[in-house]
Design a protein around this motif. Sequence first.
Motif, PDB file in Angstrom:
ATOM      1  N   GLU A 110       4.260  -4.204   8.485  1.00 11.72           N
ATOM      2  CA  GLU A 110       5.171  -5.325   8.350  1.00 11.72           C
ATOM      3  C   GLU A 110       4.955  -6.477  10.200  1.00 11.72           C
ATOM      4  O   GLU A 110       4.969  -7.332   9.572  1.00 11.72           O
ATOM      5  CB  GLU A 110       6.097  -4.642   9.383  1.00 11.72           C
ATOM      6  N   THR A 111       4.006  -6.128  11.012  1.00 10.58           N
ATOM      7  CA  THR A 111       3.794  -6.812  12.140  1.00 10.58           C
ATOM      8  C   THR A 111       2.413  -7.771  11.428  1.00 10.58           C
ATOM      9  O   THR A 111       2.200  -9.440  11.605  1.00 10.58           O
ATOM     10  CB  THR A 111       3.461  -6.134  13.380  1.00 10.58           C
ATOM     11  N   ALA A 112       1.654  -7.112  10.787  1.00 12.55           N
ATOM     12  CA  ALA A 112       0.172  -7.836  11.166  1.00 12.55           C
ATOM     13  C   ALA A 112       0.425  -8.652   9.378  1.00 12.55           C
ATOM     14  O   ALA A 112      -0.242  -9.251   8.920  1.00 12.55           O
ATOM     15  CB  ALA A 112      -0.216  -6.675  10.372  1.00 12.55           C
ATOM     16  N   GLY A 113       1.724  -8.278   8.681  1.00 17.82           N
ATOM     17  CA  GLY A 113       1.756  -9.107   7.078  1.00 17.82           C
ATOM     18  C   GLY A 113       0.816  -8.071   6.320  1.00 17.82           C
ATOM     19  O   GLY A 113       0.925  -8.396   5.286  1.00 17.82           O
ATOM     20  N   ASP A 114       1.052  -7.044   6.873  1.00 20.40           N
ATOM     21  CA  ASP A 114      -0.120  -6.163   5.355  1.00 20.40           C
ATOM     22  C   ASP A 114       0.643  -4.792   5.149  1.00 20.40           C
ATOM     23  O   ASP A 114       0.245  -3.653   5.523  1.00 20.40           O
ATOM     24  CB  ASP A 114      -1.642  -5.588   6.260  1.00 20.40           C
ATOM     25  N   ARG A 115       1.600  -5.196   4.535  1.00 15.92           N
ATOM     26  CA  ARG A 115       2.289  -3.659   4.437  1.00 15.92           C
ATOM     27  C   ARG A 115       2.492  -2.489   3.964  1.00 15.92           C
ATOM     28  O   ARG A 115       1.601  -3.212   2.629  1.00 15.92           O
ATOM     29  CB  ARG A 115       3.965  -4.674   3.713  1.00 15.92           C
ATOM     30  N   THR A 159       0.686  -1.384   0.300  1.00 13.06           N
ATOM     31  CA  THR A 159       0.330   0.389   0.094  1.00 13.06           C
ATOM     32  C   THR A 159       0.625   1.003   0.256  1.00 13.06           C
ATOM     33  O   THR A 159       2.567   1.100   0.340  1.00 13.06           O
ATOM     34  CB  THR A 159      -0.404  -0.277   1.198  1.00 13.06           C
ATOM     35  N   GLY A 160       0.175   2.249  -0.618  1.00 17.89           N
ATOM     36  CA  GLY A 160       1.667   3.962  -0.341  1.00 17.89           C
ATOM     37  C   GLY A 160       0.952   4.412   0.480  1.00 17.89           C
ATOM     38  O   GLY A 160      -0.463   4.264   0.274  1.00 17.89           O
ATOM     39  N   LEU A 161       1.613   4.876   1.368  1.00 19.36           N
ATOM     40  CA  LEU A 161       1.636   5.241   2.369  1.00 19.36           C
ATOM     41  C   LEU A 161       2.176   6.896   2.258  1.00 19.36           C
ATOM     42  O   LEU A 161       3.578   7.232   2.415  1.00 19.36           O
ATOM     43  CB  LEU A 161       2.381   4.797   3.366  1.00 19.36           C
ATOM     44  N   TYR A 162       1.283   8.154   2.578  1.00 19.96           N
ATOM     45  CA  TYR A 162       1.804   9.445   2.612  1.00 19.96           C
ATOM     46  C   TYR A 162       1.178  10.055   3.941  1.00 19.96           C
ATOM     47  O   TYR A 162       0.857   9.698   4.826  1.00 19.96           O
ATOM     48  CB  TYR A 162       1.502  10.008   1.836  1.00 19.96           C
ATOM     49  N   ALA A 163       2.585  10.335   4.214  1.00 19.29           N
ATOM     50  CA  ALA A 163       2.162  11.723   5.954  1.00 19.29           C
ATOM     51  C   ALA A 163       2.649  12.372   5.813  1.00 19.29           C
ATOM     52  O   ALA A 163       3.662  12.968   5.576  1.00 19.29           O
ATOM     53  CB  ALA A 163       3.026  10.672   6.931  1.00 19.29           C
ATOM     54  N   ASP A 199      -2.490  15.480  12.049  1.00 15.40           N
ATOM     55  CA  ASP A 199      -1.259  15.199  11.864  1.00 15.40           C
ATOM     56  C   ASP A 199      -1.755  13.792  11.241  1.00 15.40           C
ATOM     57  O   ASP A 199      -3.276  13.610  11.306  1.00 15.40           O
ATOM     58  CB  ASP A 199      -1.217  13.786  13.127  1.00 15.40           C
ATOM     59  N   TRP A 200      -1.443  13.342  10.083  1.00 15.16           N
ATOM     60  CA  TRP A 200      -2.509  13.089   9.097  1.00 15.16           C
ATOM     61  C   TRP A 200      -1.729  12.250   8.223  1.00 15.16           C
ATOM     62  O   TRP A 200      -0.715  12.175   7.826  1.00 15.16           O
ATOM     63  CB  TRP A 200      -2.923  13.914   8.139  1.00 15.16           C
ATOM     64  N   ALA A 201      -2.457  11.056   8.243  1.00 22.11           N
ATOM     65  CA  ALA A 201      -1.316  10.200   7.022  1.00 22.11           C
ATOM     66  C   ALA A 201      -2.837   9.459   5.370  1.00 22.11           C
ATOM     67  O   ALA A 201      -4.444   9.828   6.010  1.00 22.11           O
ATOM     68  CB  ALA A 201      -1.445   9.004   7.322  1.00 22.11           C
ATOM     69  N   HIS A 202      -2.306   9.379   4.373  1.00 24.59           N
ATOM     70  CA  HIS A 202      -3.108   8.729   3.452  1.00 24.59           C
ATOM     71  C   HIS A 202      -2.319   7.538   3.087  1.00 24.59           C
ATOM     72  O   HIS A 202      -1.253   7.168   2.709  1.00 24.59           O
ATOM     73  CB  HIS A 202      -3.007   9.903   2.009  1.00 24.59           C
ATOM     74  N   LEU A 203      -3.304   6.590   3.011  1.00 19.30           N
ATOM     75  CA  LEU A 203      -2.876   4.772   2.271  1.00 19.30           C
ATOM     76  C   LEU A 203      -3.856   5.218   1.011  1.00 19.30           C
ATOM     77  O   LEU A 203      -4.719   5.462   0.975  1.00 19.30           O
ATOM     78  CB  LEU A 203      -3.689   4.278   3.835  1.00 19.30           C
ATOM     79  N   GLY A 230     -11.255 -10.163  -6.147  1.00 20.81           N
ATOM     80  CA  GLY A 230     -12.280 -10.311  -5.081  1.00 20.81           C
ATOM     81  C   GLY A 230     -11.165  -9.203  -4.443  1.00 20.81           C
ATOM     82  O   GLY A 230     -10.065  -9.126  -4.350  1.00 20.81           O
ATOM     83  N   ALA A 231     -11.682  -8.766  -3.439  1.00 21.25           N
ATOM     84  CA  ALA A 231     -11.722  -7.760  -2.530  1.00 21.25           C
ATOM     85  C   ALA A 231     -10.846  -8.454  -1.190  1.00 21.25           C
ATOM     86  O   ALA A 231     -11.122  -9.649  -1.080  1.00 21.25           O
ATOM     87  CB  ALA A 231     -12.635  -7.087  -1.911  1.00 21.25           C
ATOM     88  N   THR A 232      -9.822  -7.728  -0.876  1.00 23.47           N
ATOM     89  CA  THR A 232      -8.675  -8.411  -0.491  1.00 23.47           C
ATOM     90  C   THR A 232      -9.150  -8.283   0.977  1.00 23.47           C
ATOM     91  O   THR A 232      -8.389  -8.832   2.405  1.00 23.47           O
ATOM     92  CB  THR A 232      -6.851  -8.206  -0.113  1.00 23.47           C
ATOM     93  N   GLY A 233      -9.905  -7.093   1.543  1.00 20.71           N
ATOM     94  CA  GLY A 233      -9.718  -6.324   2.856  1.00 20.71           C
ATOM     95  C   GLY A 233      -9.199  -5.968   3.902  1.00 20.71           C
ATOM     96  O   GLY A 233      -8.334  -5.573   4.636  1.00 20.71           O
ATOM     97  N   ARG A 234      -7.724  -5.839   2.541  1.00 22.31           N
ATOM     98  CA  ARG A 234      -6.386  -5.119   3.245  1.00 22.31           C
ATOM     99  C   ARG A 234      -7.282  -3.468   3.384  1.00 22.31           C
ATOM    100  O   ARG A 234      -7.587  -3.167   2.470  1.00 22.31           O
ATOM    101  CB  ARG A 234      -5.527  -4.504   2.571  1.00 22.31           C
ATOM    102  N   PRO A 235      -6.534  -2.261   3.707  1.00 25.44           N
ATOM    103  CA  PRO A 235      -5.959  -2.866   5.157  1.00 25.44           C
ATOM    104  C   PRO A 235      -6.476  -2.776   6.213  1.00 25.44           C
ATOM    105  O   PRO A 235      -5.337  -2.283   7.351  1.00 25.44           O
ATOM    106  CB  PRO A 235      -5.092  -1.287   4.906  1.00 25.44           C
TER     107      PRO A 235
END
Length: 489
Positions: free
Chosen positions: A403-408, A385-389, A454-458, A472-477
């Motif tokens: 990283e912990t969840a395996g949902d990088r 997933t692309g992360l901006y903050a 404070d803001w982040a965009h996924l 099908g949908a993955t359910g991430r993130p």
Amino acid sequence: MQFNAKVTDISKQRSACAIIAVDNKNRFTDSGSALDKANGGSLAKLLKRGDLGSANGSTLMVPSLEGGAERILLVRTGKTPVTQAEFRKLADASTSAIKSLKDATSYLTEVPVQDADSSWQAQQLALAAGLAGYKFTRCHSDAKPYPLAKFTVHAPDKKQLKTIQDGVELGSAQAAGSNIARELGNLPGNICTPSYLASEAKALAKKHTKLTTTVLDNKKMDALGMGAFMSVAKGSDEPAAMIAMNYKGGKAGQKPIVLVGKGITFDTGGISIKPGAQMDEMKFDMCGAASVFGVMNALVEMNAPVNVVGVVAAAENMPSGRASKPGDVVTSMSGKTIEILNTDAEGRLVLCDALTWAGKFNPSVVIDVATLTGACVIALGNHATGLYANQDKLAEDLIAAGETAGDRAWRMPLWDEYQPMLNSNFADMQNIGGREAGSVTAACFLARFAEDYDWAHLDIAGSAWKSGAAKGATGRPVPLLLQYILNKK
């Protein structure tokens, strides 16, 4: 599905299947050795025949003649200790192999994993089992769900039982939330409309006293000056909805985490209409909203001690005589004006007003989630997933949770050098910045409406769903977001 953590005797534990590990030298863990002994060494003899593949995650299902389990699933671990990525592969492979059974007990917690404890192992096993047990059946006339109804994670001893139970609870919650997001994402656009999402939010509030739901209709959004949002919504006959699910499970007065989900329940592109190929997949353009629903459902079911507001900006993007045109100028709730150069860049238009509205909840942090740009798919593919903050610590915490969840997630630049690409001759800004750095300029656009907190965009355009045979949908993130939120409690 029912999840349990239990100290078990593999020779007596009743289940449809016992899942045991085999390393690269055909050695069992303790429970596997005990089961092999109970079966007169027959498992070791099977391994010598070479029927279990040598690759990490290879599986072989065999009947059990002795002990409480009806079947035994052998899972190849390769060389131990395994890495976290390798263990996730074991978890996925093993749970995929048993999803057509009624129940199973996993002994993979006995596999040594680098830099991970038994709680993390249990979390990964429960998450994998919960995801494997999901099947979309609602729109089929004769399809039945997978029968997997019970999944038990073995605790090697009583000292580890509480730790493993905690991991099972987190992993099963992440799976349940992900599956709610998958179900909403997989629903067709003629069922999952903005009004449908609003009704789902109201129904959740009726079930849980700690959650309240507010829904703004077109008239109320017009009155609040949400001109950017309404520039998208006005092209459809379906009424739009701005939804807030306010969960107060934490301390009174504690600032909430606010999640904002893009909920375009179908995206034709508007007047800038999309090509016909794979347009059916644009029902997935509300997967950001679906993930917010998944997180909120998981939090209330867990009775989590946190304050979280889930905001969903729900609308259809359709071409009609009322639809916005390229070159139109609209005024957002913030007062900033926007020249619409491409009506298919609609997600940022609904989100910018949602981000302004999110400020009224006095948030500790705001995280928006959106299938925002095809450019993010080009940049990162389907894995990250692309992360901006706008804050380094926030970005670091989200990446660590993933990283912990395996949902990088992977952090992308949000530099001032990109902002001039949004300059307009006719308004404060334009809604696209050109072909180059399309995901970055979309995030830069949103950043202009998130300056007060404070803001982040996924950007989940690549990670929210799969195409092809596994469409099908993955359910991430959902796993990432739940991990982050619960890390903050």
